[in-house]
Design a protein around this motif. Structure first.
Motif, PDB file in Angstrom:
ATOM      1  N   ARG A 293       0.770  -1.260  -0.061  1.00  0.00           N
ATOM      2  CA  ARG A 293      -0.056   0.001  -0.147  1.00  0.00           C
ATOM      3  C   ARG A 293       1.032   1.261   0.149  1.00  0.00           C
ATOM      4  N   HIS A 294       0.664   1.963  -0.888  1.00  0.00           N
ATOM      5  CA  HIS A 294       1.491   3.274  -1.171  1.00  0.00           C
ATOM      6  C   HIS A 294       3.102   2.903  -1.134  1.00  0.00           C
ATOM      7  N   ASN A 295       3.452   1.720  -1.853  1.00  0.00           N
ATOM      8  CA  ASN A 295       4.621   1.000  -1.843  1.00  0.00           C
ATOM      9  C   ASN A 295       5.339   0.890  -0.646  1.00  0.00           C
ATOM     10  N   GLU A 296       4.393   0.604   0.341  1.00  0.00           N
ATOM     11  CA  GLU A 296       5.031  -0.229   1.575  1.00  0.00           C
ATOM     12  C   GLU A 296       4.315  -1.398   1.984  1.00  0.00           C
ATOM     13  N   ALA A 297       5.205  -2.508   2.310  1.00  0.00           N
ATOM     14  CA  ALA A 297       4.586  -3.822   2.353  1.00  0.00           C
ATOM     15  C   ALA A 297       3.641  -3.855   3.724  1.00  0.00           C
ATOM     16  N   ILE A 298       2.536  -4.431   3.537  1.00  0.00           N
ATOM     17  CA  ILE A 298       1.446  -4.438   4.660  1.00  0.00           C
ATOM     18  C   ILE A 298       0.867  -5.879   4.913  1.00  0.00           C
ATOM     19  N   GLY A 299       1.281  -6.798   4.284  1.00  0.00           N
ATOM     20  CA  GLY A 299       0.997  -8.054   4.778  1.00  0.00           C
ATOM     21  C   GLY A 299       1.858  -9.064   3.685  1.00  0.00           C
ATOM     22  N   GLN A 300       2.165 -10.343   4.163  1.00  0.00           N
ATOM     23  CA  GLN A 300       3.000 -11.099   3.325  1.00  0.00           C
ATOM     24  C   GLN A 300       2.386 -12.754   3.878  1.00  0.00           C
ATOM     25  N   GLY A 301       2.260 -13.499   2.997  1.00  0.00           N
ATOM     26  CA  GLY A 301       1.869 -14.936   3.063  1.00  0.00           C
ATOM     27  C   GLY A 301       2.433 -15.961   2.088  1.00  0.00           C
ATOM     28  N   ASP A 302       2.634 -17.167   2.534  1.00  0.00           N
ATOM     29  CA  ASP A 302       3.152 -18.084   1.693  1.00  0.00           C
ATOM     30  C   ASP A 302       1.886 -19.394   1.536  1.00  0.00           C
ATOM     31  N   ALA A 303       1.814 -19.893   0.347  1.00  0.00           N
ATOM     32  CA  ALA A 303       0.862 -20.669  -0.060  1.00  0.00           C
ATOM     33  C   ALA A 303       1.339 -22.064  -0.697  1.00  0.00           C
TER      34      ALA A 303
ATOM     35  N   ARG B 127     -20.493  -8.168  -3.033  1.00  0.00           N
ATOM     36  CA  ARG B 127     -20.102  -7.541  -4.348  1.00  0.00           C
ATOM     37  C   ARG B 127     -19.011  -8.012  -5.257  1.00  0.00           C
ATOM     38  N   MET B 128     -18.906  -7.537  -6.500  1.00  0.00           N
ATOM     39  CA  MET B 128     -17.660  -7.897  -7.449  1.00  0.00           C
ATOM     40  C   MET B 128     -16.704  -7.030  -6.964  1.00  0.00           C
ATOM     41  N   ILE B 129     -15.540  -7.546  -7.200  1.00  0.00           N
ATOM     42  CA  ILE B 129     -13.967  -6.957  -7.106  1.00  0.00           C
ATOM     43  C   ILE B 129     -13.674  -6.684  -8.357  1.00  0.00           C
ATOM     44  N   GLU B 130     -13.150  -5.436  -8.589  1.00  0.00           N
ATOM     45  CA  GLU B 130     -12.653  -4.876  -9.807  1.00  0.00           C
ATOM     46  C   GLU B 130     -11.021  -4.880  -9.772  1.00  0.00           C
ATOM     47  N   PHE B 131     -10.125  -5.145 -10.719  1.00  0.00           N
ATOM     48  CA  PHE B 131      -8.901  -5.289 -10.503  1.00  0.00           C
ATOM     49  C   PHE B 131      -8.102  -5.628 -11.712  1.00  0.00           C
ATOM     50  N   GLU B 132      -6.939  -5.014 -12.014  1.00  0.00           N
ATOM     51  CA  GLU B 132      -6.064  -5.302 -12.924  1.00  0.00           C
ATOM     52  C   GLU B 132      -4.919  -6.305 -12.733  1.00  0.00           C
ATOM     53  N   LEU B 133      -4.711  -7.093 -13.742  1.00  0.00           N
ATOM     54  CA  LEU B 133      -3.672  -8.326 -13.527  1.00  0.00           C
ATOM     55  C   LEU B 133      -2.376  -7.911 -14.678  1.00  0.00           C
ATOM     56  N   TYR B 134      -1.234  -8.082 -14.109  1.00  0.00           N
ATOM     57  CA  TYR B 134      -0.197  -7.940 -14.762  1.00  0.00           C
ATOM     58  C   TYR B 134       0.692  -9.182 -14.728  1.00  0.00           C
TER      59      TYR B 134
ATOM     60  N   SER C 214      -8.761  -2.104  -7.781  1.00  0.00           N
ATOM     61  CA  SER C 214      -9.088  -0.700  -8.429  1.00  0.00           C
ATOM     62  C   SER C 214      -9.458   0.228  -7.184  1.00  0.00           C
ATOM     63  N   LYS C 215      -8.909   1.301  -7.513  1.00  0.00           N
ATOM     64  CA  LYS C 215      -8.979   2.514  -6.614  1.00  0.00           C
ATOM     65  C   LYS C 215     -10.551   3.063  -6.274  1.00  0.00           C
ATOM     66  N   ASP C 216     -11.434   2.669  -7.295  1.00  0.00           N
ATOM     67  CA  ASP C 216     -12.776   2.936  -7.032  1.00  0.00           C
ATOM     68  C   ASP C 216     -13.528   1.935  -6.204  1.00  0.00           C
ATOM     69  N   LEU C 217     -12.792   0.937  -5.894  1.00  0.00           N
ATOM     70  CA  LEU C 217     -13.558  -0.075  -5.294  1.00  0.00           C
ATOM     71  C   LEU C 217     -14.275   0.286  -3.992  1.00  0.00           C
ATOM     72  N   GLN C 218     -15.610  -0.123  -3.491  1.00  0.00           N
ATOM     73  CA  GLN C 218     -16.322   0.246  -2.370  1.00  0.00           C
ATOM     74  C   GLN C 218     -16.169  -0.559  -1.262  1.00  0.00           C
ATOM     75  N   ILE C 219     -15.289  -1.916  -1.431  1.00  0.00           N
ATOM     76  CA  ILE C 219     -15.272  -2.557  -0.478  1.00  0.00           C
ATOM     77  C   ILE C 219     -13.630  -2.937  -0.261  1.00  0.00           C
TER      78      ILE C 219
ATOM     79  N   ASP D  14      -4.445  -1.136  -3.668  1.00  0.00           N
ATOM     80  CA  ASP D  14      -3.415  -1.988  -3.083  1.00  0.00           C
ATOM     81  C   ASP D  14      -2.835  -2.919  -4.205  1.00  0.00           C
ATOM     82  N   THR D  15      -1.587  -3.379  -4.075  1.00  0.00           N
ATOM     83  CA  THR D  15      -1.085  -4.134  -4.891  1.00  0.00           C
ATOM     84  C   THR D  15      -0.478  -5.539  -4.449  1.00  0.00           C
ATOM     85  N   ILE D  16      -1.001  -6.620  -5.165  1.00  0.00           N
ATOM     86  CA  ILE D  16      -0.512  -8.100  -4.584  1.00  0.00           C
ATOM     87  C   ILE D  16       0.466  -8.549  -5.504  1.00  0.00           C
ATOM     88  N   THR D  17       1.455  -9.030  -5.003  1.00  0.00           N
ATOM     89  CA  THR D  17       2.593  -9.397  -5.862  1.00  0.00           C
ATOM     90  C   THR D  17       2.536 -10.909  -5.456  1.00  0.00           C
TER      91      THR D  17
END
Length: 295
Positions: free
Chosen positions: A134-144, A157-164, A233-238, A256-259
């Motif tokens: 969040r704002h280029n700062e790590a706020i959470g990490q996990g392994d799977a 509600r649906m989620i809106e996101f971009e995938l790279y 998406s920055k416009d997400l309500q949830i 937020d960005t999830i890598t």
């Protein structure tokens, strides 16, 4: 073949059947003059066991082999801790499906004995690492070991996101969520969402949209070394959730960005010699058996 001398036991709490199996396993290993170490939480519910106890993390450091008694969920939890120590893991199934924990309790002495005699198959399974920024700062990490899932939590509600993928824009999407799974996880949640079954030896990651807004959206299989980036998406309500193996959860905010990428340390998983991935698919997923016309 490797000689196992220090054997750790991890088990699912809250099950009398698991405790019965652990007692049998403990007695069997002691009879073979092995050094048995119980995970702390299991030791607490086995009064008078008289054995060395250890944290899960320390088990990975001091054991030659760790045996997990429970279902696939128990092994998933153990795998995330033990993978970094490269200790081999064997599963005794006290759950339902048992894709990872493949020794039945009634064959415990026979199958575990064979493994201790050096008769086993060994394979490596890779894990995924997920980081939320969040704002280029790590706020959470996990392994799977199975999957990393972006989902709306309790919201409908649906989620809106971009995938790279590897820095290249793939798509923007509206969906109930997104599943990113390893080959190990391809027979779990990703399969329920319409993803393909991937053989465990594949070095690949599958990306499965959950109930996408467009019918043309389909699962994508990419190279296992790919780096995935999901931008909420920055416009997400949830505030959606990211879940690792359905066990570790952290909350995302709009923007937020999830890598997600492969974790360097791999799990060493042990199976009996007669283990067969396709046979497991037949029995666990209800595939048709032979017609009886071929030898």
């Amino acid at each position: 073949m490797e000689q196992f001398r220090n054997v750790g036991i991890i088990g699912r709490l809250g099950s009398a059947q698991v405790l019965d199996t652990i007692r049998r396993l403990k007695n069997f290993l002691i009879a073979r003059q092995l050094h048995v170490i119980l995970e702390d939480s299991i030791a607490e519910v086995l009064p008078g066991h008289g054995l060395q106890t250890s944290s899960r993390k320390l088990l990975g450091e001091i054991c030659d082999l760790v045996i997990v008694v429970g279902g696939d969920g128990s092994l998933l939890g153990a795998a995330r801790v033990l993978a970094q120590h490269k200790v081999p893991v064997l599963g005794i199934n006290r759950g339902s499906l048992g894709f990872l924990t493949d020794i039945r309790p009634d064959e415990l002495e026979l199958k575990v004995g064979a493994v201790l005699d050096g008769e086993y198959l060994s394979e490596t399974r890779f894990l995924l690492s997920a980081e939320v920024r969040r704002h280029n700062e790590a706020i959470g990490q996990g392994d799977a070991l199975n999957d990393v899932v972006l989902h709306p939590g309790k919201s409908t509600r649906m989620i809106e996101f971009e995938l790279y993928i590897d820095g290249q824009f793939v798509c923007s999407q509206k969906a109930d969520g997104l599943i990113v799974a390893t080959p190990t996880g391809s027979t779990a949640y990703a399969l329920s969402a319409g993803g393909p079954i991937m053989h465990p030896k594949l070095d690949a990651i599958v990306i499965v949209p959950m109930y996408p807004h467009t019918l043309s959206s389909r699962p994508i299989v990419v190279d296992g070394n790919s780096e995935l980036k999901v931008v909420v998406s920055k416009d997400l309500q949830i505030y959606p959730l990211v879940s690792c193996d359905g066990q570790n959860h952290f909350t995302c905010a709009p923007g937020d960005t999830i890598t997600i990428s492969k974790k360097p340390q791999k799990l060493s998983l042990i199976h009996p010699l007669d283990h067969n991935f396709y046979e497991a698919c037949r029995t666990k997923l209800g595939w048709g058996s032979r017609l009886g016309v071929h030898d």
